[in-house]
Design an enzyme around this catalytic site. Sequence first.
Site, PDB file in Angstrom:
ATOM      1  N   SER A 107       0.825  -1.207   0.000  1.00  0.00           N
ATOM      2  CA  SER A 107       0.000   0.000   0.000  1.00  0.00           C
ATOM      3  C   SER A 107       0.860   1.259   0.000  1.00  0.00           C
ATOM      4  CB  SER A 107      -0.960  -0.039   1.194  1.00  0.00           C
ATOM      5  OG  SER A 107      -1.882   1.013   1.133  1.00  0.00           O
TER       6      SER A 107
ATOM      7  N   ASP B 101      -2.833   6.052  -4.081  1.00  0.00           N
ATOM      8  CA  ASP B 101      -1.633   5.420  -3.535  1.00  0.00           C
ATOM      9  C   ASP B 101      -1.177   4.297  -4.475  1.00  0.00           C
ATOM     10  OD1 ASP B 101      -3.656   3.608  -2.964  1.00  0.00           O
ATOM     11  OD2 ASP B 101      -2.916   3.115  -0.976  1.00  0.00           O
TER      12      ASP B 101
ATOM     13  N   ASP C 134      -1.223   1.059  -4.728  1.00  0.00           N
ATOM     14  CA  ASP C 134      -2.125  -0.008  -5.164  1.00  0.00           C
ATOM     15  C   ASP C 134      -3.525   0.514  -5.478  1.00  0.00           C
ATOM     16  OD1 ASP C 134      -2.491   0.415  -2.360  1.00  0.00           O
ATOM     17  OD2 ASP C 134      -3.449  -1.536  -2.157  1.00  0.00           O
TER      18      ASP C 134
ATOM     19  N   ASP D  93      -6.053   1.881  -3.955  1.00  0.00           N
ATOM     20  CA  ASP D  93      -7.274   1.646  -3.183  1.00  0.00           C
ATOM     21  C   ASP D  93      -7.637   2.869  -2.338  1.00  0.00           C
ATOM     22  OD1 ASP D  93      -5.251   1.390  -1.297  1.00  0.00           O
ATOM     23  OD2 ASP D  93      -6.069  -0.410  -0.359  1.00  0.00           O
TER      24      ASP D  93
END
Length: 577
Positions: A144, A303, A305, A307
């Site tokens: 993340s 960010d 990834d 999400d």
Amino acid sequence: MGYKEIYEEWCSNPFFDGETKKELASIAENEKEIEERFYKELEFGTAGLRGIIGAGTNRMNIYTVRRATQGLANYIKSLKGEAKGVAIAYDSRHMSPEFADVAALCLAANGIKAYVFESLRPTPELSFAVRKLGCIAGINITASHNPPEYNGYKVYWEDGAQITPPHDSGIMNEVKAIIDFAQAKTMELGNAQAKGLYEVIGAEIDDAYEQELLKLVIHKDSIKRMGKELSVVYTPLHGTGNLPVRRVLKELGFEKVYVVKEQELPDGDFPTVSYPNPEAEEAFVLGLKLAKEVDADLILATDPDADRLGVYVKDSGTGEYHSLTGNMSGCLIGDYMIGERKKLQGLPADGAFIKSIVSTNMADAIADYYGIELVEVLTGFKYIGQKILQFETENKGTYLFGMEESYGCLPGTYARDKDAVAASMMLCEAAAYYKEQGKTLWDAMLELYERYGYYMDSVTSITLAGKEGIEKIQSILEKLREMPPAKIGEVKVLKSRDYKTGNVTETATGNVTPTGLPSSNVLYYDMEDAAWVCVRPSGTEPKLKLYYGVKGADFADAKEKASAMEAALSVLVDSFM
């Protein structure tokens, strides 16, 4: 064996490769580093693995990833779920493609088919792919928003959400049962492909995912009229969001989307920021510069990834750009979607707005305003996904929106994790809708404050790294349990919720009632004047997190109360250090 003996075993055992041994030889004189790498095994927790990349039992490497995957494979086989397969995605971090293949080939060696994305993809698309392909599980290689030296390994179950009970403990037990890294199986890529156990996926899932996002659109007419005028600056922060966010905005007709070139391409070093967190001001330095050049209406940052979404919006009155917290952007999107749905088609009698316990109480006010249920869940979007599954299984409850304060929300049920791609799309749609009325997103946010109250919520954290840090965090939490505060600063505590014991205790009477939620190492205080505080260890970083919220008569009053609460929390925690 002690950590030094385990270190020496890794250095001498022919099972471990030459590069690993070379790395370990370089720290031979660094006793502290050896201890940090080998004093424990990298724990497979309820979210999977997360740690610093490197050689050692307490590090992310091909051996710890393969061991975790063998545990997952054993659990899948215990349920006779091999035939369904596992979807695997990864982000732009160092070693992400390698870890994805290590996992895939371990699964293949266990007779479980792996569907591996051809290149990096966002977390929400992995969640979608699990259900689209009918897989029993999913693996996402990502850390993340952690600093560049980290990577992680998240496990999803067949409902598309990250693992929850009983599967989390079931998988954890299988991983712990593997006491020798050599027990983890693997096979050659060519053999796996020849046996149909390794399949590359890509465009077909991308297309299906985008079609689900487009179904969420409420006011296509507004986008059609304002899509050429709305100006958007976007940065993927060197991560996975670049292609899907730009694709869906282009498909909808947003023509003035400007990408921050310095942060456009994937780069595991994240060279333009100290760490790629859309909550941080530094993530927007380049975006703000570009926004002023093109007179942007809003700035979006996802960010690595993709999400979580960070947002800045323009104040047309002053020309300044205001940052929106995750609570603010979540409420803005949620209120827009629920409100417009009510206008156009009405709301279901069992409609629900789901939020985590550390999210703003403005969500409660929104739910009350629209006459829908407000559902609280533990921190972690998997619990929102779990609640969606419960609604579907019991055929009772209609998911309308879900959010958590950490810059994540989910506008639909096509996926079961937070989705910054969809959030970007919906926020741009809302901006077009309000722009047509002569308003900015900042104007819309001010209207929410006027309607629901001036809620101000924030989070502060104390970083306590290493073995000693973990012990200190647990010590603070236990001391708070032993001596629950009657006041925090000058504000009285009305109720103390201990999610570890499952008890809610009224301060004045001592009456105890159940929390109604699963056990978790979290303390929460309901306070006077709609204030609240929550204390919990981070699930992804070596931090003690302190969340708090207040409600003011106006911005100035809310800011004053929030400042006083933050100071009081600092004093409270310092007393237990």
